[in-house]
Design a protein around this motif. Sequence first.
Motif, PDB file in Angstrom:
ATOM      1  N   ASP A 296     -62.018-131.844  23.005  1.00  0.00           N
ATOM      2  CA  ASP A 296     -60.863-131.292  23.707  1.00  0.00           C
ATOM      3  C   ASP A 296     -59.972-132.427  24.230  1.00  0.00           C
ATOM      4  OD1 ASP A 296     -62.251-132.247  25.874  1.00  0.00           O
ATOM      5  OD2 ASP A 296     -61.928-130.482  27.104  1.00  0.00           O
ATOM      6  N   ARG A 297     -58.758-132.079  24.582  1.00  0.00           N
ATOM      7  CA  ARG A 297     -57.768-133.088  24.967  1.00  0.00           C
ATOM      8  C   ARG A 297     -58.195-133.844  26.231  1.00  0.00           C
ATOM      9  NH1 ARG A 297     -52.750-134.217  23.496  1.00  0.00           N
ATOM     10  NH2 ARG A 297     -51.343-135.171  25.020  1.00  0.00           N
ATOM     11  N   ALA A 298     -58.805-133.127  27.169  1.00  0.00           N
ATOM     12  CA  ALA A 298     -59.178-133.770  28.431  1.00  0.00           C
ATOM     13  C   ALA A 298     -60.215-134.867  28.213  1.00  0.00           C
ATOM     14  CB  ALA A 298     -59.705-132.727  29.412  1.00  0.00           C
ATOM     15  N   SER A 299     -61.217-134.620  27.362  1.00  0.00           N
ATOM     16  CA  SER A 299     -62.244-135.636  27.138  1.00  0.00           C
ATOM     17  C   SER A 299     -61.660-136.874  26.485  1.00  0.00           C
ATOM     18  CB  SER A 299     -63.372-135.067  26.273  1.00  0.00           C
ATOM     19  OG  SER A 299     -62.887-134.676  24.998  1.00  0.00           O
ATOM     20  N   LEU A 300     -60.675-136.698  25.585  1.00  0.00           N
ATOM     21  CA  LEU A 300     -60.027-137.861  24.969  1.00  0.00           C
ATOM     22  C   LEU A 300     -59.178-138.615  25.984  1.00  0.00           C
ATOM     23  CD1 LEU A 300     -58.936-136.377  21.516  1.00  0.00           C
ATOM     24  CD2 LEU A 300     -60.854-137.898  21.976  1.00  0.00           C
TER      25      LEU A 300
ATOM     26  N   ALA B 153     -76.836-123.714  13.250  1.00  0.00           N
ATOM     27  CA  ALA B 153     -75.647-124.162  13.975  1.00  0.00           C
ATOM     28  C   ALA B 153     -75.904-124.207  15.478  1.00  0.00           C
ATOM     29  CB  ALA B 153     -74.478-123.231  13.667  1.00  0.00           C
ATOM     30  N   GLU B 154     -76.634-123.216  15.985  1.00  0.00           N
ATOM     31  CA  GLU B 154     -76.944-123.215  17.414  1.00  0.00           C
ATOM     32  C   GLU B 154     -77.784-124.425  17.791  1.00  0.00           C
ATOM     33  OE1 GLU B 154     -79.284-120.404  20.690  1.00  0.00           O
ATOM     34  OE2 GLU B 154     -78.869-119.662  18.672  1.00  0.00           O
ATOM     35  N   THR B 155     -78.730-124.791  16.915  1.00  0.00           N
ATOM     36  CA  THR B 155     -79.528-125.993  17.147  1.00  0.00           C
ATOM     37  C   THR B 155     -78.640-127.224  17.205  1.00  0.00           C
ATOM     38  OG1 THR B 155     -81.393-124.989  15.982  1.00  0.00           O
ATOM     39  CG2 THR B 155     -81.433-127.391  16.269  1.00  0.00           C
ATOM     40  N   LEU B 156     -77.669-127.255  16.302  1.00  0.00           N
ATOM     41  CA  LEU B 156     -76.732-128.375  16.273  1.00  0.00           C
ATOM     42  C   LEU B 156     -75.837-128.375  17.508  1.00  0.00           C
ATOM     43  CD1 LEU B 156     -75.353-130.697  14.655  1.00  0.00           C
ATOM     44  CD2 LEU B 156     -73.893-128.949  13.651  1.00  0.00           C
ATOM     45  N   PHE B 157     -75.324-127.208  17.878  1.00  0.00           N
ATOM     46  CA  PHE B 157     -74.390-127.119  19.000  1.00  0.00           C
ATOM     47  C   PHE B 157     -75.052-127.491  20.324  1.00  0.00           C
ATOM     48  CE2 PHE B 157     -71.729-123.661  16.676  1.00  0.00           C
ATOM     49  CZ  PHE B 157     -71.371-124.610  15.734  1.00  0.00           C
ATOM     50  N   ASN B 158     -76.380-127.282  20.411  1.00  0.00           N
ATOM     51  CA  ASN B 158     -77.075-127.632  21.643  1.00  0.00           C
ATOM     52  C   ASN B 158     -77.076-129.130  21.912  1.00  0.00           C
ATOM     53  OD1 ASN B 158     -77.689-124.994  22.320  1.00  0.00           O
ATOM     54  ND2 ASN B 158     -79.662-125.007  21.249  1.00  0.00           N
ATOM     55  N   GLU B 159     -76.796-129.925  20.861  1.00  0.00           N
ATOM     56  CA  GLU B 159     -76.755-131.378  21.019  1.00  0.00           C
ATOM     57  C   GLU B 159     -75.430-131.855  21.609  1.00  0.00           C
ATOM     58  OE1 GLU B 159     -79.331-133.370  20.323  1.00  0.00           O
ATOM     59  OE2 GLU B 159     -80.522-131.604  19.819  1.00  0.00           O
ATOM     60  N   VAL B 160     -74.442-130.967  21.718  1.00  0.00           N
ATOM     61  CA  VAL B 160     -73.094-131.353  22.126  1.00  0.00           C
ATOM     62  C   VAL B 160     -72.668-130.469  23.292  1.00  0.00           C
ATOM     63  CG1 VAL B 160     -70.688-131.578  21.376  1.00  0.00           C
ATOM     64  CG2 VAL B 160     -72.539-132.072  19.785  1.00  0.00           C
ATOM     65  N   ASP B 161     -71.876-131.020  24.189  1.00  0.00           N
ATOM     66  CA  ASP B 161     -71.292-130.239  25.280  1.00  0.00           C
ATOM     67  C   ASP B 161     -70.146-129.402  24.701  1.00  0.00           C
ATOM     68  OD1 ASP B 161     -70.323-129.150  27.565  1.00  0.00           O
ATOM     69  OD2 ASP B 161     -69.779-131.040  28.538  1.00  0.00           O
ATOM     70  N   THR B 162     -70.453-128.166  24.356  1.00  0.00           N
ATOM     71  CA  THR B 162     -69.454-127.315  23.699  1.00  0.00           C
ATOM     72  C   THR B 162     -68.372-126.848  24.662  1.00  0.00           C
ATOM     73  OG1 THR B 162     -70.969-125.433  24.035  1.00  0.00           O
ATOM     74  CG2 THR B 162     -71.001-126.518  21.884  1.00  0.00           C
ATOM     75  N   ARG B 163     -68.498-127.171  25.956  1.00  0.00           N
ATOM     76  CA  ARG B 163     -67.392-126.905  26.876  1.00  0.00           C
ATOM     77  C   ARG B 163     -66.273-127.914  26.690  1.00  0.00           C
ATOM     78  NH1 ARG B 163     -70.602-127.295  32.339  1.00  0.00           N
ATOM     79  NH2 ARG B 163     -71.208-129.169  31.193  1.00  0.00           N
ATOM     80  N   ARG B 164     -66.581-129.057  26.041  1.00  0.00           N
ATOM     81  CA  ARG B 164     -65.593-130.117  25.844  1.00  0.00           C
ATOM     82  C   ARG B 164     -65.302-130.394  24.377  1.00  0.00           C
ATOM     83  NH1 ARG B 164     -65.289-133.257  30.396  1.00  0.00           N
ATOM     84  NH2 ARG B 164     -63.259-133.793  29.501  1.00  0.00           N
ATOM     85  N   THR B 165     -66.056-129.765  23.465  1.00  0.00           N
ATOM     86  CA  THR B 165     -65.925-130.092  22.046  1.00  0.00           C
ATOM     87  C   THR B 165     -66.015-128.812  21.220  1.00  0.00           C
ATOM     88  OG1 THR B 165     -67.027-132.206  22.447  1.00  0.00           O
ATOM     89  CG2 THR B 165     -66.823-131.502  20.166  1.00  0.00           C
TER      90      THR B 165
END
Length: 663
Positions: free
Chosen positions: A431-435, A376-388
């Motif tokens: 997250d709502r802001a990114s949308l 999961a950490e490998t997967l999460f590194n592909e995404v900006d988890t501050r926004r998703t």
Amino acid sequence: MRASPLPACLMTGMALALTALVGGLHVIGGTGPVYAVSERVLIGMVALAQLMMLAGWRQSARVVLSMALIPLTVTLLSYILPEYWVSLAAWDRWSRRLTQGLELDAWRPSLLLALSLTLLATACATRARIQLGGPLLMGITVLLLLSQLRFGVASTSTPHVLRYAAGPLEQLALWGLLGGQILAALPGWKARATIVHRALWPSLILVLLALLLWHQQKNFTERELNAQVRSEAQRLADRLTSEINEHQAAMSRFANVWSLFDQVPSQEAWSRQAALYHDDFRYFLNIAFIDRDSHIVHVHPQSNVNRGVIGTRLFDAQPAGRDAVRQALLEQQVGRTDVIELLQGVPGIIHYLPIPRDATHTLGAVAMVVSLPILAETLFNEVDTRRTALVLAEGEQVLASQVPTTPLGPWRFDTLLDVAGQPLRLGVQPDRASLLERHDRYPIASLSIGIALAYLLYLVLYAYGSLARQHRTLHASNAELHREIRTRTELQQEIEWLARHDELTQLPNRRLFLETLKAKGEARPLSILICDIDHFKRINDHYGHLVGDRYLNQLGELGRGVTEAHGGLFARYGGEEFVAYLPETTADQAFLIAETIRLRVKDADLHHHDGSVLTVSIGTVTLVTGPLELDALMQAADDALYRAKAQGRNRVMAAPELATSLS
């Protein structure tokens, strides 16, 4: 809006009481989002102002309305302005400064409520006068409230990113405000009902079309955004699935290497070979060698956690994986566990690959341990988890998750991952802001433009109807006497107007220009522009005077627009010459204004008979200090114009700054 009719006061008071009651209950209960509180506060302010207006306290009412219109205007601008004009991050920065830490979307009222309340506040400020569009403002509000009602009752499988409608109690309060205004304004509308109907219905039809277009565009843009985010989530899952398939093929190759040997490998040889695979697939917790009795003999990497499991007999220590171990050691088949708790205390999946010695016996098995948290950490590194927000789960059991601190959006996308035959669910929720940042503003802009155009249409139709009514009234009275008076008055006005204006371009003429210059000549610095159309005689010679007049008109409009925007006066000086008076304008500023006029004329799509672009030459002069000497000032500007023409035309030339003497 007439003075305090009782039904209007009662309905407005009901709206005010309703918002106060609901707001008070939420304050006492400590519940409800901030934007709902702001909606009720704004409704309450407009209701209070409306009561003041009905009671005759007009000045106080306008002050309250001004206070309400400021946040409403900010709200509408935040909905309408494109992201590349003013970003959501910029709005949030300003909002945090003004609201002690609140982001814009936390307090911003819903779109249709903000529009409705702005229209109601405008109608209240103008006392719902017919000539200022009072009936149309209330008609548009009715359509917007009906649209909000539709949002409240319509079912949709995909929730909206934006908040379009307010809650039912807020909508009820808006209906109360609207009803109060209509009851107060109706007596004043009846006298001109015919004109109102002729102006109102075409404008309302235009608003209805704008609402339908907005609704279609809104649905399209949200479906498109939803599909984009869903596609991104699916691509993330597909990429991970592809990587997992690659690691399965790599495991088979790794096991086949050891089938060439007839003895248990050494720890050094095992670590050397396993390191190559572990470096490529970091989510392997370890790669272990299992002997025929299910003991863990070798393990790589040699971490403290992994060394602690060496010597463990899997048949005893890990019952959940016993069948998978048996398949590899006794049946020479690939064994695979479900999601189980590993010996290291984390959830994972173990692949057991047999190392055959002959057709019936095995040397042992390769155990490749996939740690789901590391996966999961490998997967999460592909995404900006501050926004998703990301969630990896098996059924209802959450294996790993990462949730940002910002409020999440309404859309969650679940995709299935095939982790070596084990189905896992990957949940992706932006997250709502990114949308909001990616949400298209064009539908809201088109709705606003449609409402503005409908308002202008109403004013035009009403003005036309009023003029027609006045004409009929005058015609029915003492026609001869009134016609004579009107004729003389109009003639006098026309004579006075013609004495100071150019009949062709409707601009001030030389006389009015000089009078204005003398009357307001105290401003310093004071700048003068003289504009002359290059080769204008060719226009009249080849196209005729009608085209020449049209070119003069267009140049006059362009020059007036630029000059008046800077507080000046643009006049026709004679023939193809125009002059501009610019008080309190420096030489540099005058040059820039002249350059703006020149460029706009050049870009106005006006051409000579040979296809060349129509251009102007401009001379400027600035009086810095001293008394006004018209002859010297105009001569200096004319000299600058002459130099502009002498140097090739289509240019601006500035005369030296003047400083006249008192003596």
